[in-house]
Design a protein around this motif. Structure first.
Motif, PDB file in Angstrom:
ATOM      1  N   ASP A  52       0.846  -1.190   0.000  1.00  0.00           N
ATOM      2  CA  ASP A  52       0.000   0.000   0.000  1.00  0.00           C
ATOM      3  C   ASP A  52       0.883   1.243   0.000  1.00  0.00           C
ATOM      4  N   CYS A  53       1.680   1.357  -1.048  1.00  0.00           N
ATOM      5  CA  CYS A  53       2.640   2.452  -1.138  1.00  0.00           C
ATOM      6  C   CYS A  53       2.288   3.342  -2.328  1.00  0.00           C
ATOM      7  N   LYS A  54       3.099   4.345  -2.520  1.00  0.00           N
ATOM      8  CA  LYS A  54       2.795   5.320  -3.563  1.00  0.00           C
ATOM      9  C   LYS A  54       3.568   5.055  -4.855  1.00  0.00           C
ATOM     10  N   ARG A  55       4.190   3.904  -4.982  1.00  0.00           N
ATOM     11  CA  ARG A  55       4.926   3.597  -6.207  1.00  0.00           C
ATOM     12  C   ARG A  55       3.959   3.485  -7.390  1.00  0.00           C
ATOM     13  N   ASN A  56       4.374   4.033  -8.512  1.00  0.00           N
ATOM     14  CA  ASN A  56       3.578   3.904  -9.742  1.00  0.00           C
ATOM     15  C   ASN A  56       4.485   3.811 -10.967  1.00  0.00           C
ATOM     16  N   ASP A  57       5.721   3.313 -10.744  1.00  0.00           N
ATOM     17  CA  ASP A  57       6.737   3.312 -11.784  1.00  0.00           C
ATOM     18  C   ASP A  57       6.725   2.055 -12.650  1.00  0.00           C
ATOM     19  N   ALA A  58       5.790   1.144 -12.405  1.00  0.00           N
ATOM     20  CA  ALA A  58       5.714  -0.087 -13.195  1.00  0.00           C
ATOM     21  C   ALA A  58       4.268  -0.583 -13.174  1.00  0.00           C
ATOM     22  N   PHE A 114       2.975  -3.401 -12.437  1.00  0.00           N
ATOM     23  CA  PHE A 114       2.644  -4.177 -11.236  1.00  0.00           C
ATOM     24  C   PHE A 114       2.160  -3.261 -10.118  1.00  0.00           C
ATOM     25  N   TRP A 115       2.894  -2.187  -9.869  1.00  0.00           N
ATOM     26  CA  TRP A 115       2.552  -1.300  -8.760  1.00  0.00           C
ATOM     27  C   TRP A 115       1.291  -0.503  -9.055  1.00  0.00           C
ATOM     28  N   ARG A 116       1.095  -0.140 -10.303  1.00  0.00           N
ATOM     29  CA  ARG A 116      -0.149   0.569 -10.646  1.00  0.00           C
ATOM     30  C   ARG A 116      -1.350  -0.355 -10.517  1.00  0.00           C
ATOM     31  N   ASP A 117      -1.191  -1.620 -10.927  1.00  0.00           N
ATOM     32  CA  ASP A 117      -2.310  -2.567 -10.839  1.00  0.00           C
ATOM     33  C   ASP A 117      -2.660  -2.885  -9.391  1.00  0.00           C
ATOM     34  N   ILE A 118      -1.659  -3.071  -8.564  1.00  0.00           N
ATOM     35  CA  ILE A 118      -1.965  -3.427  -7.174  1.00  0.00           C
ATOM     36  C   ILE A 118      -2.559  -2.234  -6.434  1.00  0.00           C
ATOM     37  N   ALA A 119      -2.176  -1.034  -6.826  1.00  0.00           N
ATOM     38  CA  ALA A 119      -2.774   0.159  -6.210  1.00  0.00           C
ATOM     39  C   ALA A 119      -4.249   0.287  -6.571  1.00  0.00           C
ATOM     40  N   ALA A 120      -4.618  -0.188  -7.773  1.00  0.00           N
ATOM     41  CA  ALA A 120      -6.004  -0.067  -8.220  1.00  0.00           C
ATOM     42  C   ALA A 120      -6.866  -1.250  -7.788  1.00  0.00           C
ATOM     43  N   ALA A 121      -6.248  -2.323  -7.277  1.00  0.00           N
ATOM     44  CA  ALA A 121      -6.999  -3.525  -6.913  1.00  0.00           C
ATOM     45  C   ALA A 121      -7.853  -3.291  -5.672  1.00  0.00           C
ATOM     46  N   GLU A 122      -8.956  -4.026  -5.600  1.00  0.00           N
ATOM     47  CA  GLU A 122      -9.849  -3.916  -4.440  1.00  0.00           C
ATOM     48  C   GLU A 122      -9.170  -4.470  -3.203  1.00  0.00           C
ATOM     49  N   LEU A 123      -9.322  -3.792  -2.085  1.00  0.00           N
ATOM     50  CA  LEU A 123      -8.729  -4.218  -0.833  1.00  0.00           C
ATOM     51  C   LEU A 123      -9.640  -5.180  -0.092  1.00  0.00           C
ATOM     52  N   PRO A 124      -9.082  -6.108   0.697  1.00  0.00           N
ATOM     53  CA  PRO A 124      -9.921  -6.910   1.589  1.00  0.00           C
ATOM     54  C   PRO A 124     -10.706  -5.989   2.521  1.00  0.00           C
ATOM     55  N   GLU A 125     -11.921  -6.361   2.820  1.00  0.00           N
ATOM     56  CA  GLU A 125     -12.787  -5.474   3.597  1.00  0.00           C
ATOM     57  C   GLU A 125     -12.160  -5.089   4.928  1.00  0.00           C
ATOM     58  N   GLY A 126     -11.579  -6.077   5.622  1.00  0.00           N
ATOM     59  CA  GLY A 126     -10.994  -5.788   6.928  1.00  0.00           C
ATOM     60  C   GLY A 126      -9.842  -4.815   6.839  1.00  0.00           C
ATOM     61  N   TYR A 127      -8.951  -5.028   5.867  1.00  0.00           N
ATOM     62  CA  TYR A 127      -7.821  -4.126   5.732  1.00  0.00           C
ATOM     63  C   TYR A 127      -8.258  -2.744   5.257  1.00  0.00           C
ATOM     64  N   ALA A 128      -9.235  -2.691   4.365  1.00  0.00           N
ATOM     65  CA  ALA A 128      -9.738  -1.393   3.896  1.00  0.00           C
ATOM     66  C   ALA A 128     -10.246  -0.566   5.071  1.00  0.00           C
ATOM     67  N   GLU A 129     -10.925  -1.210   6.014  1.00  0.00           N
ATOM     68  CA  GLU A 129     -11.428  -0.511   7.195  1.00  0.00           C
ATOM     69  C   GLU A 129     -10.273  -0.025   8.068  1.00  0.00           C
ATOM     70  N   LEU A 130      -9.265  -0.881   8.232  1.00  0.00           N
ATOM     71  CA  LEU A 130      -8.115  -0.482   9.025  1.00  0.00           C
ATOM     72  C   LEU A 130      -7.406   0.713   8.392  1.00  0.00           C
ATOM     73  N   ARG A 131      -7.218   0.670   7.096  1.00  0.00           N
ATOM     74  CA  ARG A 131      -6.526   1.765   6.423  1.00  0.00           C
ATOM     75  C   ARG A 131      -7.262   3.086   6.625  1.00  0.00           C
ATOM     76  N   ALA A 132      -8.593   3.026   6.564  1.00  0.00           N
ATOM     77  CA  ALA A 132      -9.367   4.244   6.806  1.00  0.00           C
ATOM     78  C   ALA A 132      -9.114   4.779   8.217  1.00  0.00           C
ATOM     79  N   CYS A 133      -8.976   3.870   9.183  1.00  0.00           N
ATOM     80  CA  CYS A 133      -8.663   4.297  10.550  1.00  0.00           C
ATOM     81  C   CYS A 133      -7.258   4.880  10.633  1.00  0.00           C
ATOM     82  N   PHE A 134      -6.305   4.231   9.931  1.00  0.00           N
ATOM     83  CA  PHE A 134      -4.915   4.682  10.006  1.00  0.00           C
ATOM     84  C   PHE A 134      -4.721   6.062   9.361  1.00  0.00           C
TER      85      PHE A 134
END
Length: 492
Positions: free
Chosen positions: A399-405, A407-427
């Motif tokens: 869950d970083c800001k890399r967008n130089d390849a 792979f990193w752009r695709d993983i940034a756009a992928a849907e997050l697991p519900e539990g982790y998505a909630e945690l990230r919103a808290c963080f």
């Protein structure tokens, strides 16, 4: 109910590191007249636990009366004090941060107010590195020798707790010698099948022409997954949508330093990441990558370009990350890779396996060999929770800001697991707390990655921004702010 009070034989399917460690654990749990038998299946290849542990490696060794000094010598072990992350942020940022195994003596983690660490939050608010607050970090930065690290740890003032890197094959040979000396028996044979009784309990293992009668079975068969996969057909929970790295190449490197680094290096690459585990005479390494973004040849070329020399791949592996939702079925428990798998980031598989093994021993010992069905259900539920925590913690690293390849752009756009998505919103609003981790823990299990581990990864990646740290500091009373001397961060 599982009743092992009159058990005569415990069968361990698979004689690698995991199998022999399980045998030693169960030799300790069961009476001496119970045969603990390891069936060494030579054709099984297991990616296994890797070659670096976390803090529960030390607990596992001590619990089973495995002398640490002898282990270090026999397994070619070197100190591991944490993980170095390199190149994960990219974009020209000074890109090196650490997750250290912290212990007593670090003021930043000794002050806890309302569930968080104000002194750490002050560092985050001011954009400072977190790892530099640990007194022993200087020894890591200057590549201190193993002897210097040992002396530093002995002072009790380093702020660090040690684990170890180890040579997996040497560790396995050591465990086997110990196991045989403690009366464990070994059978060199393939397991061709398992005979079940009318209740679905394993009653014998087919070893070619021999039937080995058993009362309890540990399936440590690695990727073969002879128990849950072949015999019971247990449901698989895939992490493929969350952790898309599905290939790995392994190779060895020559050390460039006289003293092995006391940290595992994890370097972000174009299609995944590369690990380097420093041992005494070599560095064991590998590249975990996504087959959607690179193939074997591209991965090797990228490694060689980064290192500046050629490498000789040892293994090309296909990885299916996930776990079996039921790991304990009747009188069979799957352990390690036989129960699930994740990439070797942060030694998560080893950490989870050691916790599985501790709880198997705990359940059998505390129940006096009599285990009710609801206790087995609780084990399975806790095991699933723990795997979910592993998934979410590993997903945090991407869950970083890399967008130089791609792979990193695709993983940034992928849907997050519900539990982790909630945690990230808290963080985004505050630093990680213990209450965030508790849902991953249950039924006597220990947390694999603690509050400080989450902070050590989330803050450098910006998942916890400086604004979130400042916001929680502003909620402190003025006298606490004054006492801790963090007014500058509060006003930043």
């Amino acid at each position: 109910m599982l009743n092992l009070t009159n058990a005569r034989r415990i069968g361990i399917v698979g004689g690698d590191l995991v199998g022999w460690l399980a045998a030693i654990e169960l030799r300790r749990v069961f009476e001496p007249d119970v045969d603990v038998a390891v069936i060494e299946t030579p054709e099984l290849f297991s990616f296994g636990l890797g070659e670096g542990g976390a803090l529960n490696l030390v607990d596992t060794l001590c619990r089973n009366q495995l002398d640490l000094d002898i282990f270090v010598g026999e397994a070619g072990a070197t100190y591991k004090l944490g993980v170095l992350y390199d190149n994960w942020r990219g974009g020209g940022i000074s890109d090196r941060y650490y997750r250290l195994f912290c212990g007593p003596g670090v003021p930043e983690i000794e002050w806890r107010v309302d569930g968080f660490f104000p002194l750490l939050s002050a560092r985050i608010a001011m954009g400072e590195d977190l790892h530099t607050c640990v007194p022993g970090f200087d020894a890591i930065a200057r590549h201190a020798s193993q002897q210097d690290i040992e002396r530093l740890l002995a002072t009790g003032q380093s702020g660090l707790c040690p684990s170890y890197h180890f040579d997996a094959e040497a560790f396995e040979r050591y465990l086997k010698r110990v196991g045989l000396s403690r009366g464990i028996t070994a059978h060199a044979s393939a397991v061709c099948g398992m005979r079940l009784d009318e209740r679905g309990y394993v009653r014998s293992l087919h070893l070619g022409g021999e039937q080995l009668e058993v009362d309890f079975v540990i399936d440590a068969s690695g990727f073969a997954r002879l128990g849950l996969g072949s015999v019971f057909g247990t449901r698989w929970r895939s992490f493929a949508n969350t952790l898309p790295t599905d290939r790995a190449i392994t190779f060895d490197l020559e050390p460039s330093e006289m003293c092995p680094d006391p940290v595992t290096r994890s370097t972000a690459m174009k299609a995944g990441w590369m690990w380097e585990v420093p041992l005494n005479r070599k560095i064991t390494a590998g590249y975990v990558f996504s087959s959607r973004h690179a193939d074997h040849a591209i991965a090797v070329a990228e490694v060689e370009h980064r290192l500046g020399h050629r490498v000789q791949p040892k293994h090309l592996l296909s990885l299916d990350q996930g776990y079996f939702e039921t790991a304990w079925v009747n009188n069979l428990v799957a352990l390690g890779t036989a129960s699930g798998f994740v990439e070797p980031l942060d030694a998560a598989l080893a950490t989870h396996t050691f916790e599985q093994l501790r709880n198997i021993g705990r359940v059998l010992t505390n129940g006096g060999g009599v285990v009710p069905a609801h206790t087995i259900e609780a084990y399975n539920s806790a095991n699933a929770r723990s795997w979910t925590g592993v998934r979410d913690f590993l997903r945090l690293h991407y869950d970083c800001k890399r967008n130089d390849a791609p792979f990193w752009r695709d993983i940034a756009a992928a849907e997050l697991p519900e539990g982790y998505a909630e945690l990230r919103a808290c963080f985004h609003k505050r630093t990680p707390r213990w209450i965030d981790i508790q849902p991953y823990v249950g039924s006597g299990w220990h947390a694999l990655f603690h509050q400080l581990d989450w902070i050590s990864v989330a803050a450098p990646l910006g998942v916890v921004p400086a604004t979130a740290a400042r916001a929680e500091l502003r909620r402190l009373s003025a006298d606490i702010v004054e006492k801790l001397g963090i007014a500058d961060a509060w006003d930043a």
